[in-house]
Design an enzyme around this catalytic site. Structure first.
Site, mmCIF file in Angstrom:
data_model
loop_
_atom_site.group_PDB
_atom_site.id
_atom_site.type_symbol
_atom_site.label_atom_id
_atom_site.label_comp_id
_atom_site.label_asym_id
_atom_site.label_seq_id
_atom_site.Cartn_x
_atom_site.Cartn_y
_atom_site.Cartn_z
ATOM 1 N N GLY A 122 -17.300 -8.369 3.629
ATOM 2 C CA GLY A 122 -18.210 -7.441 2.966
ATOM 3 C C GLY A 122 -18.440 -6.217 3.814
ATOM 4 O O GLY A 122 -19.431 -6.125 4.511
ATOM 5 N N ARG A 123 -17.485 -5.292 3.760
ATOM 6 C CA ARG A 123 -17.562 -4.122 4.631
ATOM 7 C C ARG A 123 -18.582 -3.105 4.097
ATOM 8 O O ARG A 123 -19.317 -2.477 4.858
ATOM 9 C CB ARG A 123 -16.182 -3.479 4.743
ATOM 10 C CG ARG A 123 -15.933 -2.712 6.035
ATOM 11 C CD ARG A 123 -14.463 -2.393 6.222
ATOM 12 N NE ARG A 123 -13.682 -3.587 6.507
ATOM 13 C CZ ARG A 123 -13.580 -4.151 7.734
ATOM 14 N NH1 ARG A 123 -14.183 -3.621 8.764
ATOM 15 N NH2 ARG A 123 -12.857 -5.236 7.889
ATOM 16 N N ASP B 290 -14.812 -8.601 -3.041
ATOM 17 C CA ASP B 290 -16.166 -8.228 -2.610
ATOM 18 C C ASP B 290 -17.133 -8.069 -3.776
ATOM 19 O O ASP B 290 -18.318 -7.870 -3.573
ATOM 20 C CB ASP B 290 -16.120 -6.911 -1.824
ATOM 21 C CG ASP B 290 -15.458 -7.076 -0.472
ATOM 22 O OD1 ASP B 290 -15.500 -8.186 0.066
ATOM 23 O OD2 ASP B 290 -14.906 -6.086 0.030
ATOM 24 N N ARG C 54 0.843 -1.193 0.000
ATOM 25 C CA ARG C 54 0.000 0.000 0.000
ATOM 26 C C ARG C 54 0.883 1.250 0.000
ATOM 27 O O ARG C 54 1.920 1.277 0.642
ATOM 28 C CB ARG C 54 -0.922 0.005 1.221
ATOM 29 C CG ARG C 54 -1.955 -1.113 1.173
ATOM 30 C CD ARG C 54 -2.869 -1.096 2.389
ATOM 31 N NE ARG C 54 -3.642 -2.338 2.446
ATOM 32 C CZ ARG C 54 -4.755 -2.547 1.749
ATOM 33 N NH1 ARG C 54 -5.230 -1.624 0.949
ATOM 34 N NH2 ARG C 54 -5.402 -3.703 1.846
ATOM 35 N N LEU C 55 0.458 2.263 -0.734
ATOM 36 C CA LEU C 55 1.216 3.510 -0.832
ATOM 37 C C LEU C 55 0.214 4.649 -0.718
ATOM 38 O O LEU C 55 -0.829 4.635 -1.370
ATOM 39 C CB LEU C 55 1.920 3.565 -2.199
ATOM 40 C CG LEU C 55 2.848 4.742 -2.459
ATOM 41 C CD1 LEU C 55 4.034 4.754 -1.499
ATOM 42 C CD2 LEU C 55 3.353 4.695 -3.897
ATOM 43 N N GLU D 53 -10.353 -0.736 -6.215
ATOM 44 C CA GLU D 53 -10.773 0.625 -6.500
ATOM 45 C C GLU D 53 -9.622 1.629 -6.394
ATOM 46 O O GLU D 53 -9.391 2.418 -7.303
ATOM 47 C CB GLU D 53 -11.882 0.992 -5.508
ATOM 48 C CG GLU D 53 -12.784 2.073 -5.994
ATOM 49 C CD GLU D 53 -13.494 2.734 -4.847
ATOM 50 O OE1 GLU D 53 -13.071 2.553 -3.679
ATOM 51 O OE2 GLU D 53 -14.459 3.459 -5.097
ATOM 52 N N GLY D 54 -8.877 1.559 -5.294
ATOM 53 C CA GLY D 54 -7.779 2.493 -5.091
ATOM 54 C C GLY D 54 -6.720 2.365 -6.175
ATOM 55 O O GLY D 54 -6.235 3.367 -6.718
ATOM 56 N N ILE E 47 -9.750 -16.981 5.849
ATOM 57 C CA ILE E 47 -9.798 -18.156 4.975
ATOM 58 C C ILE E 47 -10.595 -17.878 3.707
ATOM 59 O O ILE E 47 -10.462 -18.588 2.725
ATOM 60 C CB ILE E 47 -10.374 -19.422 5.666
ATOM 61 C CG1 ILE E 47 -11.769 -19.188 6.226
ATOM 62 C CG2 ILE E 47 -9.452 -19.914 6.752
ATOM 63 C CD1 ILE E 47 -12.459 -20.477 6.690
ATOM 64 N N GLN E 48 -11.419 -16.842 3.711
ATOM 65 C CA GLN E 48 -12.207 -16.512 2.520
ATOM 66 C C GLN E 48 -11.361 -15.910 1.403
ATOM 67 O O GLN E 48 -11.784 -15.889 0.262
ATOM 68 C CB GLN E 48 -13.321 -15.499 2.876
ATOM 69 C CG GLN E 48 -14.340 -16.033 3.840
ATOM 70 C CD GLN E 48 -15.185 -14.916 4.434
ATOM 71 O OE1 GLN E 48 -16.178 -14.488 3.880
ATOM 72 N NE2 GLN E 48 -14.758 -14.427 5.589
#
Lengths: 343, 343, 343, 343
Positions: A171-172, A128, A73-74, A104-105, A274-275
């Site tokens: 699924g946030r 997701d 990540r940056l 998305e990012g 595990i998902q």
């Protein structure tokens, strides 16, 4: 031609299948070479890369979860500040086009590079299934399969002990995994972020089951589930960047509430990591491979500023912009269909 | 309202999930009752039927392969001759609409009933994925998964013994299962009915592998594979009803030919019935459930002479006629994409 | 002859296979009938029972998790106070012998009934594999398989994110599941209740991995793991009936401590109920079926006050007393062998 | 100390787990180094070998089917003629002890080397479970699991079509795989080489099922099944090296005979190579790892001319001679127990 690729963001079964699809297509269809930057944008900034050959090693990664290129990540500010460095690195390495694989990012970053003159093709990655431009994303089917296997196992243990079991799945912000795993696993209620839940409605559904002579219940809860305004005292949570309220351990919160209201024995299982790991399903391997092939072709045919997307049976190219326009949520009709299977 | 349903033709994982979807939707959304005719058209002619209630039993069939209603075959002439009997039986049972679940033959029968005044909705069932009106059919994903699991296992045994392994999968007229299982399983060559094969091309691909230092090969062959005109002596076969030439044991024929030409150790595995039985994958359970829900809705809303179909993310209703118009074959582009992964 | 059977205590994959083995053997080898009491000892006290026939239904339960007879818990005092009622119920139902399937508590109850003149055969049931009289118990292999599948999936996600992942598995008093799943899953450290852990030793092992260039670690922790005296501040816990100290959420406690000491990204997954539900493995189906067959034979041959037990390749009969004598713990040698695979 | 190892004979899930166990134990417990000879005895004769380090690569092979060392076959005469070459090669490479992993033939070769003064430890490898000295061998549980999964799938397809399905599994000389997979898969009849079958008895069992209202049957047949003398006309076959008569395609022969006698629809599935490839089960990974650890320890402790063996819960060392003394056949009692589950 000389392609570069990288993987960024959370890991997802099928990333290696995409990389393999790119490398083999570049080689078999165009005789091109491919470079892989390590650890996402970070590796691109720091010029850490490896050559990817169409060899037995690349052939073997089809089944492997994770990503052989690593991910990282940056911060967007650092990323944007590094544009000159990125351009210089791509130039030095003789790269003609970049294929960015990410969520998305990452795709937003790719779009920004594209706007700044770098030839970019995107490959959407989201376990997701929340990218608007594509019907399905790889990794989603694997996550649903793992969750469904778990739910299959939980039925008999819940039944033998006359219990209600809450299964919290990923699924946030969207409820696709919960929706599909709940339907595939024969859950008796499924809670998704898109439809704030009324705890009284869940309790009613469980009571109806027990009145009908059933002795157990399975409830699937997306981790980003939220209560309907005013239905649950103390159900506070915090607002996140999307304006959604999130709650830690929503599965447990619902379990406690059902137990308090109905007195049943209620337990919670949080499926967790595990998902998102391990060997992809056949479905995801095919989808990811096709994404890789089509991304490599798009790059060779000069179709930049685009993103590959599954539309029905076909892989299409869509404007990169459209891929990040908005989160793809579960439509009302799909949830209505799910509801008819509850109880 | 009072619905009837039946399953006809070869079995297919997900049939029970469709039945469950119909029964629960009829009950939950419309308060209707459902009758199931046994053994396909035969049971409809002979008035053998059971009542299907929205109870724990129907809930439990989601995971079961096969069909709780049984299936059977009836000659089209006998079927047509029995139209008055069929109408009388449906009248006597007070049936308002019939949902027929089956493949091409079944849907043609359903269309003929519809043309003769019976309110019918069709649900396409084909493990081979060859129905034109729909993106995918249930059972296909399960068949591909089973075949892919088998191919995964065969890689290491082929490699340890320096062998070429031929895996013969289902697909008499179309190569969808071979195409997807070959791609998901990382096969080094895949042969489908739509693209007559040149044995010399297969041999060349295998030789190239061994020259590159690889020590084994996996070739996926659809059972309906046919040699290119004039490329294989003695490759005769017989013409079937569709005008295709078919060969019994094409996997073994190809194995023998490679062995004769190259001298490698070549073995054949015929996957057979395990591809069409057993618990459906999560993907197939969701698709089949949605088919059932939408077919029940179509019947209740008077949308007869139609068939449910997956189009992108949605379940649409298409004219029953279009569902049986022609076989859906693997398009050239898909096979070209597969080829880039060979070798 | 007329047999009775019942299942008691926590559920365990294979219970139904035992029941099926009893019923079919009684029928095929002796022409006897079988009765099943519901919900464990409770059903025996309350005379709630069903007849079990050697029919298609009994045949079909082989694959089902849970128990078709239900299970329940009864306080030993109430149980003992009800001895006259139990005798009367068995007499009224014409029962010649009782086969009790259950864990330590159940077998103690069975022994007590036996001592009070009731002809009893025991079948040991413990998912934790902690019964001393038998090499292995059914359900254990299924639990280990489920845990191993999960660990397989976690490797790639841990690796892609440079993380340490703690996997908490079942095992409150013994570490068999952790030992086997850790070894099968290639864990880099495994913590079991029998060997109090030194957090410094775990940290050292993880640091060594990272120094060697590895980027992740998997640690399997039995839920009953305990810290070595004086090695972990605040590691208090409570004493249970066996005199062991237990800690809620030991996986998370270890995760927090590693994070605090080393600064790595450490996450925890608690596998929970999925380990004890669902379809048994082939191994457990065979073992459970054989237990059922041999228990039925023992009852018919008058070998009461015994318990079936796996000894090497054979099913032996051991004194019921020996089955409950003490918990079978992981021997030191087994843990030493496991250690050689760490890191 | 410096160990050498090699794998010989047919491949078997778990071979790599043994190799990993040897390498890590040699390193962790003794600080020794390990060499792997390629392609079995052939590589030892031709001095083709690689160094095996306790690194990330060796760690990763736990899950891989096949063998990273390759395997091969060498005629016993050539093998014996090469004894001086073998001794010279071992001397040149500085090898102190050899661990030979293989089946009956390999262990006989190992015994012969041992008799000729080479320090050898054997590890039994037989997917068929026919080595007398050990309770179980690795690979067997995986083969049984794969076969059981297939049988599970075949039940529903057989039932939906009112068919008898014959499943031919591995087992040329012994019926262990058929016995266990038949019992785990709920087969209605199982045929093993140890008990010559009477086709009339099989037919009677199937007829009884259909008379009882059942509509299908599953019969598991070991590939080495033989008819009882005089019970099947034309049942000829040829005698093999062990004096057994073998028949090609015995599954199909039985299918044809049942069809001819009873007129039912009977189909055959030959499982073939999928039983011996791919990722080992958790059970096999644990057993294979323990074999590797104990073989390495035996070599370091000078316990030569031995073979590791599972006895109950323990890994013992047995004389190498005893491991190859005779084939371990299915005892009569085990087959009698299986029979009680038929029908």
């Amino acid at each position: 031609m000389r392609l570069a690729t990288l993987t960024s963001g959370g890991d997802c079964p099928g990333l290696n299948a995409v990389i393999r699809g790119i490398v083999r297509t570049a080689n078999a269809e165009y005789g091109s070479t491919v470079v892989g930057y390590l650890d996402g944008w970070v590796g691109l900034m720091e010029d850490r890369r490896i050559d990817l050959y169409d060899d037995a090693y690349i052939d073997s990664i089809l089944l492997r979860g994770g990503t052989i290129l690593g991910t990282g990540r940056l911060h967007p500010d650092k990323f944007k500040a590094g544009i000159d460095q990125i351009k210089a690195n791509l130039d030095d390495a003789g790269i003609d086009a970049l294929i960015a694989i990410g969520g998305e990012g990452t795709l937003k970053g790719a779009k920004w590079l594209s706007d700044n003159g770098i030839p970019v093709v995107g490959v959407p990655k989201t376990i997701d299934n929340d990218v608007a431009a594509t019907d399905y994303t790889f990794g989603f089917d694997t996550a649903v399969s793992v969750a469904t296997d778990a739910i299959d196992r939980l039925h008999t243990t819940a039944e033998s002990h006359n219990r209600i079991l809450i299964v919290e799945v990923m699924g946030r912000h969207v409820g696709w995994i919960a929706l599909h795993a709940g339907m595939a696993g024969g859950a008796h209620y499924t809670v998704i972020p898109e439809e704030p839940f009324d705890i009284a409605d869940i309790c009613k559904a469980m009571e109806r089951r027990f009145q009908m002579g059933e002795k157990y219940g399975i409830i699937v809860v997306a981790e980003g589930a939220v209560p309907k305004e005013g239905t649950m005292e103390g159900g506070l949570g915090e607002e996140d960047e999307f304006g959604h309220k999130t709650f830690t351990g929503m599965g447990q919160i619902i379990a406690d509430e059902i137990k308090a209201r109905l007195g049943y024995d209620v337990r919670t299982t949080v499926l967790g990591h595990i998902q998102r790991g391990g060997t992809p399903t056949a479905y995801d391997r095919v989808l990811a491979t096709r994404y890789g092939v089509h991304a490599a072709r798009a790059a060779h045919e000069g179709n930049f500023d685009t993103c590959v997307a599954l539309r029905g049976e076909n892989i299409d190219l869509v404007p990169l912009e459209s891929a990040v326009a908005h989160l793809k949520q579960v439509p009302e009709e799909r949830y209505k269909t799910a509801r008819s299977m509850f109880g």
